[in-house]
Design a protein around this motif. Structure first.
Motif, mmCIF file in Angstrom:
data_model
loop_
_atom_site.group_PDB
_atom_site.id
_atom_site.type_symbol
_atom_site.label_atom_id
_atom_site.label_comp_id
_atom_site.label_asym_id
_atom_site.label_seq_id
_atom_site.Cartn_x
_atom_site.Cartn_y
_atom_site.Cartn_z
ATOM 1 N N ALA A 171 28.159 -25.041 22.633
ATOM 2 C CA ALA A 171 29.620 -25.386 22.339
ATOM 3 C C ALA A 171 29.568 -26.757 22.829
ATOM 4 O O ALA A 171 30.606 -27.521 22.321
ATOM 5 C CB ALA A 171 30.782 -24.178 22.851
ATOM 6 N N GLY A 172 29.078 -27.075 23.973
ATOM 7 C CA GLY A 172 29.446 -28.339 24.550
ATOM 8 C C GLY A 172 28.541 -29.452 24.031
ATOM 9 O O GLY A 172 28.627 -30.679 24.372
ATOM 10 N N VAL A 173 27.490 -29.190 23.031
ATOM 11 C CA VAL A 173 26.682 -30.173 22.569
ATOM 12 C C VAL A 173 26.734 -30.208 21.172
ATOM 13 O O VAL A 173 26.771 -29.276 20.416
ATOM 14 C CB VAL A 173 25.105 -29.788 23.034
ATOM 15 C CG1 VAL A 173 24.286 -30.943 22.293
ATOM 16 C CG2 VAL A 173 24.989 -29.825 24.446
ATOM 17 N N PRO A 174 26.906 -31.537 20.354
ATOM 18 C CA PRO A 174 27.093 -31.270 18.855
ATOM 19 C C PRO A 174 25.757 -31.096 18.215
ATOM 20 O O PRO A 174 24.728 -30.936 18.831
ATOM 21 C CB PRO A 174 27.465 -33.029 18.667
ATOM 22 C CG PRO A 174 27.766 -33.402 19.862
ATOM 23 C CD PRO A 174 27.252 -32.692 21.025
ATOM 24 N N PRO A 175 25.862 -30.765 17.004
ATOM 25 C CA PRO A 175 24.807 -30.306 16.418
ATOM 26 C C PRO A 175 23.788 -31.434 16.374
ATOM 27 O O PRO A 175 24.100 -32.585 16.511
ATOM 28 C CB PRO A 175 25.224 -30.132 14.701
ATOM 29 C CG PRO A 175 26.498 -29.698 15.053
ATOM 30 C CD PRO A 175 27.055 -30.413 16.197
ATOM 31 N N THR A 199 26.983 -26.831 9.391
ATOM 32 C CA THR A 199 25.190 -26.922 9.284
ATOM 33 C C THR A 199 24.742 -25.757 9.043
ATOM 34 O O THR A 199 23.680 -25.657 8.186
ATOM 35 C CB THR A 199 24.840 -27.159 11.003
ATOM 36 O OG1 THR A 199 25.490 -28.458 11.273
ATOM 37 C CG2 THR A 199 23.377 -27.070 10.804
ATOM 38 N N ASP A 200 25.432 -24.435 9.470
ATOM 39 C CA ASP A 200 24.638 -23.271 9.153
ATOM 40 C C ASP A 200 24.936 -22.838 7.385
ATOM 41 O O ASP A 200 24.054 -22.489 6.805
ATOM 42 C CB ASP A 200 25.565 -22.037 9.617
ATOM 43 C CG ASP A 200 25.149 -21.765 11.201
ATOM 44 O OD1 ASP A 200 24.263 -22.421 11.612
ATOM 45 O OD2 ASP A 200 25.923 -21.193 11.939
ATOM 46 N N LEU A 201 26.012 -23.527 6.966
ATOM 47 C CA LEU A 201 26.303 -23.538 5.497
ATOM 48 C C LEU A 201 25.360 -24.154 4.903
ATOM 49 O O LEU A 201 24.674 -23.734 3.650
ATOM 50 C CB LEU A 201 27.623 -23.924 5.362
ATOM 51 C CG LEU A 201 28.169 -23.670 3.634
ATOM 52 C CD1 LEU A 201 28.287 -22.188 3.376
ATOM 53 C CD2 LEU A 201 29.560 -24.265 3.481
ATOM 54 N N LEU A 202 25.095 -25.245 5.167
ATOM 55 C CA LEU A 202 23.878 -26.218 4.378
ATOM 56 C C LEU A 202 22.686 -25.585 4.543
ATOM 57 O O LEU A 202 21.941 -25.871 3.544
ATOM 58 C CB LEU A 202 24.079 -27.602 5.048
ATOM 59 C CG LEU A 202 25.362 -28.466 4.713
ATOM 60 C CD1 LEU A 202 25.228 -29.750 5.824
ATOM 61 C CD2 LEU A 202 25.534 -28.881 3.427
ATOM 62 N N MET A 203 22.268 -24.820 5.774
ATOM 63 C CA MET A 203 20.751 -24.617 5.980
ATOM 64 C C MET A 203 20.762 -23.242 5.373
ATOM 65 O O MET A 203 19.677 -22.566 5.741
ATOM 66 C CB MET A 203 20.659 -24.545 7.339
ATOM 67 C CG MET A 203 20.762 -26.077 8.060
ATOM 68 S SD MET A 203 19.491 -27.184 7.402
ATOM 69 C CE MET A 203 18.015 -26.547 8.177
#
Length: 437
Positions: A171-175, A199-203
């Motif tokens: 949670a504390g770090v961006p994708p 990101t999960d949606l795209l992947m």
């Protein structure tokens, strides 16, 4: 045979010979046969084959397994290559083409679908190859998710090699594909959760391929690798609080000293300019780099990776020094600054030389890497879209003139110099994969 068993059996002399590069073919004991599963690209093959050389010196027979077209990137004599059985020249060319221009919704979707197809190809064909060549363990590049699944199907121990930024979500770090700055507050966590959801949606195309094979093979949830080694120095990454206990930060996986570059001594300061091996055909961007260097009284040293023709090289403004490839680490030691696309290997080489960076991220993890350069104070980040020479010249002048940028780069350089590089990573992999755990 593990190193411990060999030592207990009185084989210390032979073990030392292996560590000094003796070949298992000469009757010496071996740690096993290790298969490397990575992305079929120079930026990934180059560091892992340096790691392969160190592993070979510790008694491993090492094979890179992928489509036949990936053989072109293998230059390390101790690294064997085993091709997947079905030809895939057209598929490989189409895959690389999607990576050249990775930005924009349509191009991004094509790239993800092409990556899913490549992962599927590995899942379909690599297990048979690994069984045929007698593999006893797997080293999986973090960017290619087929590796761990193949190892689990064959019930082999495996390690993970992280050639770029750590890919763990928290949670504390961006994708790791977004150039967002680090924000440890509530808004940052909210923003990051949204980023991971997108990101999960795209992947999903890649996730579907993996989940389909996992179910077909009857595999339970993964318990994780024995060890995860990285090129990334801790000081370059964002602060993290949820890393697996098996993860190890590190330093670049590089071979010995490179040849002294044929560069003029004296004269204007030199600025290394590179867009890596995939984006080297961006002629207009190279022209902007060369013009910006000339505007501040510097000289560009351009490495285009074979992306420019002789005519395009000659047409670049500002009297730059131009080659397809330079001995990169050696050149950077002679430069006052670097203008880079944010590819991880080149960024590490620049920081190892204490050279400040102006980053022009194009795609993949490059924006995230550039954001980390900015956070540690070792450079600037500018969008390459519609970039004008005077904008780049201003940023370049700033990172050269203000000593804080070079000082920050030298902090990372000191951490890299204190690291153990590929040798330390090979030690960790060997210890983990030859243990009885």
């Amino acid at each position: 045979m593990s190193f411990l068993a060999c030592r207990q059996g009185g084989c210390l002399v032979m073990l030392n010979a292996m560590r000094n590069g003796a070949s298992p073919e000469h009757g010496l004991p071996t740690a096993g046969h290790l298969a490397i599963i990575t992305a079929p690209l120079a930026g990934h093959v180059n560091p892992v084959q340096v790691l392969a050389k160190e592993l070979n010196a510790r008694g491993w027979s090492v094979s890179l397994v992928h489509v036949a077209a990936a053989r072109r990137f293998v230059t390390e004599p101790t690294l064997r290559f085993s091709a997947l059985p079905c030809g895939a020249g057209d598929m490989f060319d189409a895959y690389v083409e999607t990576l050249v221009q990775p930005t924009g919704p349509i191009r991004l979707n094509r790239m993800i679908r092409a990556s899913a197809a490549m992962t599927g190809r590995l899942l379909d064909e690599a297990p048979t190859v690994l069984e045929r060549i007698g593999v006893t363990a797997v080293l999986a590049d973090a960017v290619e998710p087929a590796g761990p699944l193949i190892a689990r199907k064959l019930q082999l121990p495996y390690a993970v090699a992280t050639t770029g930024l750590p890919l763990f979500g928290e949670a504390g770090v961006p994708p790791p594909f977004l150039g967002w700055r680090y924000r440890p507050d509530r808004w940052g966590a909210f923003r990051n959760r949204g980023g991971y959801a997108v990101t999960d949606l795209l992947m999903r195309p890649i996730a579907r391929v993996l989940e389909t094979r996992r179910r077909q093979w009857g595999l339970a949830e993964d318990c994780g690798p024995r060890v995860q080694v990285a090129q990334c120095p801790r000081g370059l990454d964002y602060p993290r609080c949820a890393l697996p206990s098996t993860f190890r930060y590190g330093s670049p996986w590089r071979s010995g000293d490179q040849e002294d570059p044929d560069l003029p001594r004296g004269g204007p300061p030199l600025v290394f300019c590179s867009l890596g091996t995939l984006q080297g055909s961006h002629r207009a961007l190279f022209a902007t780099m060369a013009q910006a260097c000339a505007a501040i009284g510097a000289r560009a040293v351009i490495g285009h990776g074979g992306g420019l023709s002789r005519e395009e090289e000659a047409a670049l403004p500002g009297d730059p020094l131009v080659r397809a490839f330079w001995p990169q680490a050696a050149v950077l030691r002679r430069c006052s600054a670097a203008v880079l696309h944010g590819g991880f290997n080149t960024v590490l080489d620049a920081l190892a030389a204490g050279v400040p960076i102006v980053a022009l991220p194009i795609g993949f993890e490059q924006p995230a890497t550039a954001a980390r350069i900015v956070r540690v104070g070792a450079g600037r980040m500018i969008s390459p879209r519609r970039l004008r020479p005077r904008t780049l010249a201003s940023a370049l002048q700033e990172v050269i003139d203000r000593p804080g940028y070079a000082q920050a780069a030298r902090v990372i350089a000191a951490e890299i110099a204190a690291g153990t590089g590929a040798a330390g990573a090979a030690d960790a992999i060997t210890a983990a994969l030859t243990s009885s755990a």
